[in-house]
Design a protein around this motif. Structure first.
Motif, PDB file in Angstrom:
ATOM      1  N   PRO A 101       0.816  -1.221   0.000  1.00  0.00           N
ATOM      2  CA  PRO A 101       0.000   0.000   0.000  1.00  0.00           C
ATOM      3  C   PRO A 101       0.842   1.260   0.000  1.00  0.00           C
ATOM      4  O   PRO A 101       1.949   1.301   0.522  1.00  0.00           O
ATOM      5  N   ASP A 134       3.906  -1.422  -9.501  1.00  0.00           N
ATOM      6  CA  ASP A 134       4.338  -2.783  -9.158  1.00  0.00           C
ATOM      7  C   ASP A 134       3.951  -3.713 -10.287  1.00  0.00           C
ATOM      8  O   ASP A 134       3.354  -4.774 -10.075  1.00  0.00           O
ATOM      9  N   TYR A 142      -2.970   5.210 -10.469  1.00  0.00           N
ATOM     10  CA  TYR A 142      -2.379   4.233  -9.544  1.00  0.00           C
ATOM     11  C   TYR A 142      -1.376   4.929  -8.626  1.00  0.00           C
ATOM     12  O   TYR A 142      -0.472   5.620  -9.105  1.00  0.00           O
ATOM     13  N   TRP A 143      -1.573   4.761  -7.300  1.00  0.00           N
ATOM     14  CA  TRP A 143      -0.690   5.382  -6.312  1.00  0.00           C
ATOM     15  C   TRP A 143      -0.614   6.900  -6.518  1.00  0.00           C
ATOM     16  O   TRP A 143      -1.612   7.552  -6.793  1.00  0.00           O
ATOM     17  N   GLU A 187      -5.491   2.636  -4.762  1.00  0.00           N
ATOM     18  CA  GLU A 187      -4.588   2.977  -3.648  1.00  0.00           C
ATOM     19  C   GLU A 187      -4.002   4.374  -3.780  1.00  0.00           C
ATOM     20  O   GLU A 187      -2.783   4.558  -3.796  1.00  0.00           O
ATOM     21  N   TYR A 245      -3.821  -5.889   3.559  1.00  0.00           N
ATOM     22  CA  TYR A 245      -2.813  -6.966   3.509  1.00  0.00           C
ATOM     23  C   TYR A 245      -2.467  -7.471   4.903  1.00  0.00           C
ATOM     24  O   TYR A 245      -1.284  -7.640   5.261  1.00  0.00           O
ATOM     25  N   PHE A 301       3.381 -12.364 -11.523  1.00  0.00           N
ATOM     26  CA  PHE A 301       3.602 -11.472 -12.658  1.00  0.00           C
ATOM     27  C   PHE A 301       4.921 -10.729 -12.475  1.00  0.00           C
ATOM     28  O   PHE A 301       5.394 -10.540 -11.350  1.00  0.00           O
ATOM     29  N   ARG A 326      10.564  -6.354  -7.463  1.00  0.00           N
ATOM     30  CA  ARG A 326      10.506  -7.637  -6.757  1.00  0.00           C
ATOM     31  C   ARG A 326      11.762  -8.447  -7.057  1.00  0.00           C
ATOM     32  O   ARG A 326      11.786  -9.235  -8.011  1.00  0.00           O
TER      33      ARG A 326
END
Ligand code: GCU
Length: 620
Positions: A2, A205, A399-400, A438, A496, A574, A579
């Motif tokens: 988040p 992400d 997004y964000w 988010e 989460y 994905f 990551r």
């Protein structure tokens, strides 16, 4: 992960503001310095609808490509495009570039996964191919591009037709004056560079796959043609198909007809001065579209010399208090989030096999719903959802931390919403338009997105508006009270517990305080697991940990009376540039219930059991 709130000390604020002013003065000058050949004033946007139902000249296949990280080809001067191949002899010799001698790459397709050398490439990229064409008299020709990530410019026979910004929506460029009989060339410059004032902005992400990621085709339509229509079932009686047909370039009084041959339904009308005709077609006895009965009707629209067909389902979707009603009946949405990541080969989803694999897993889960994250997906996904009876949450990549203060950024998000709605207005499966994911709770954001919600309600009053909101509070008490909730029909919330905070068991005692008397959807929950990694249920990254997290989540969420659906994060692992945990993530977000190589993790079966036993969420 988040979005986190970060507060700057006063002195720093002042310094930052000062540097900001300097940046605006000098930065934009630099920006323009960077790309001297300014974008043409004709921004391309969507002109055609149901293009996949029209006969077209498909331009998919092998295209020559040239890398251009410094936008050299846009710079004007010796090495810029268009070269003399198109221009009068000797006016500008392309010396150090040659499309003909350059390698080829597949369209549709991201360039990153087609060449190891291009995997991490982000920047300018030239595409070129030739095609034979015979322009028809009394017709207009459009180049239809399913998607080009992120900014693009289009030439046919050396004529600059249009420019577009936005990587996940279709657009059309008029080529009527540029095409000729016989050999033609099309050149498209695509720049995948992420930009701060973009939608999405710099950080995501998900992997920033660049290129012509969806079909490209040439579409010929009569001079006056059907460029838009809306046919939907009225909510009041569910016995009348209402809407309109718009005929571009039509004289007032142009005859229009709509037919559903299988239902023996026919209606006629004539266009007004704006080329529009309102439609009201009594439709008693239709089989209403639903996950159980995904009935599609062949629809034939005629206007003057133009005929457009479509395969459409008819259903109503609405809210009543905290319930979501499909065809007037309360429904619970058993869903999953999906990125447009191709199973097994990775890269952007761009063919029917990818779609069949992904939606096959949704069906195997016992799902009747999917959230297409975080951007409009290939039309193949929504067409297949129509056929398979899977309800759809479709989203634009606000997004964000998008730059919510900027009016031009709002215009970009609105253009993407407009393009998304025009493409999928005819899809019965699409029931929710999501305007954001988010985003930080601040006044500029809330004002921006409240306007977006109003815009969507105006563009499409037949569907529901939602967004994936952040929640407040701690493991003991969670609050769903983001002010943006006021503007939404359905509240999506991401949490989460058990992954970014606490252990899976912590969910057993979490209490939820909800400020809205509206339907709720858990738009994200989940945790990572490396497929095939086994161990104790409290050992992170094991399948057992992920499965345990799901069990505790299901228990917790079921205690929320107004929970009308969920889309856990996420169906399949994905690629993501954020990551990098060696031996576990290796460039992938591992929160999938299925690995990118198709291996189902233990949690897949936990969720499947809950869905098959109708054990998550309440229709009423
Ligand atoms: C976020 C976000 C996703 C992201 C996910 C994660 O909340 O919406 O895009 O991938 O959480 O952290 O895995």
């Amino acid at each position: 992960m988040p979005y986190e709130r970060f507060v700057l000390p006063k002195a720093a604020v002042r310094a930052a503001l000062l540097s900001l002013v300097c940046l605006i003065c000098f930065g934009t000058a630099a920006l323009h310095a960077q790309s001297p050949a300014a974008a043409p004033s004709t921004p391309a946007t969507t002109v055609l609808v149901a293009v996949d139902q029209r006969p077209v000249l498909n331009l998919d296949g092998d295209w020559h490509y040239i890398l251009d990280p410094y936008q050299n080809g846009l710079g004007g001067g010796r090495n810029s495009y268009p070269s003399d191949e198109e221009l009068p002899a000797g006016s500008n010799k392309l010396v150090e570039y040659s499309f003909a001698k350059s390698p080829t790459i597949k369209v549709p397709g991201d360039w990153n996964t087609q060449r190891v050398s291009l995997m991490n490439y982000e920047g300018g990229f030239w595409y070129e191919r030739h095609f034979q064409y015979q322009p028809q008299a009394e017709h207009r020709t459009f180049l239809h591009i399913g998607a080009a990530n992120y900014r693009s410019r289009v030439w046919v026979n050396g004529q600059l037709l249009c420019a577009h910004e936005g990587g996940f929506t279709a657009f059309d460029c008029e080529a009527t004056k540029a095409v000729k009989a016989g050999a033609n060339s099309v050149v498209i410059f695509v720049d995948s560079t992420r930009i701060a004032d973009g939608v999405p902005t710099l950080k995501t992400d998900w992997y920033n796959y660049g290129g012509l990621t969806r079909d490209v085709s040439l579409v010929s339509v009569p001079t006056s043609f059907i460029d838009d229509f809306d046919l939907h079932l009225d909510r009041a009686t569910r016995s009348v198909i209402e809407g309109y047909v718009h005929v571009e370039g039509a004289q007032a009084g142009t005859q229009v007809s709509v037919d559903l041959p299988a239902a023996k339904l026919h209606v006629e009308g004539v266009t007004d001065a704006e080329g529009r005709v309102a439609i009201s077609l009594p439709a008693v006895g239709l089989t209403l579209w639903s996950p159980e009965t995904p009935k599609l009707y062949h629809v034939v629209l005629k206007a003057g010399a133009d005929t457009l067909t479509d395969e459409m389902g008819f259903r109503t979707i609405e809210t009543s208090g905290t319930k979501i009603l499909l065809n007037g009946n309360p429904i619970v949405l058993h869903g999953i989030c999906i990125h447009a990541e191709a199973p097994f080969r990775t890269g952007r989803v761009d063919n029917d096999r990818d779609v069949a694999t992904l939606l096959g897993w949704v069906k195997e889960l016992g799902g009747n719903f999917m959230r297409l994250a975080h951007y409009p997906h290939d039309q193949r996904m929504t067409r297949a959802a129509d056929r398979l009876g899977i309800l759809v949450w479709s989203e634009v990549p606000v997004y964000w931390a998008v730059e919510f203060e900027r009016e031009d950024v709002f215009a970009k998000s609105q253009q993407q919403l407009h393009e998304e709605i025009r493409r999928d207005r005819d899809k019965a499966s699409v029931v929710l338009w999501s305007i954001a994911n988010e985003t930080p709770n601040n006044p500029a954001r809330t004002a921006f997105l409240t306007r977006s919600a109003e815009f969507v309600h105006q563009e499409d009053p037949t569907r529901l508006v939602t967004a994936a909101l952040l929640v407040r509070g701690d493991l003991k008490t969670k609050y769903i009270d983001d002010p943006l909730g006021k503007a939404l029909d359905v509240i999506g919330f991401n949490e989460y517990i058990g992954w970014y905070e606490g252990t899976p068991e912590a969910a057993d005692t979490t209490e939820w305080k909800i400020a809205y008397d509206k339907p709720l959807i858990t738009s994200e929950f989940g945790g990572g697991a490396k497929a095939g990694l086994h161990g104790a249920a409290d050992q992170r990254w094991t399948e057992e940990y992920q499965a345990s997290l799901y069990r505790h989540q299901i228990g917790m969420l079921n205690k929320i009376p107004q929970l009308r659906g969920e889309t856990p994060w996420i169906l399949m692992d994905f690629r993501s540039p954020v990551r990098e945990l060696p031996g576990i993530q290796d460039g992938f977000n591992r929160k999938g219930l299925v690995s990118d190589q198709g291996k189902k993790k233990a949690a897949f079966f936990v969720l499947q059991k809950a869905y098959k036993e109708n054990g998550l969420g309440h229709a009423e």
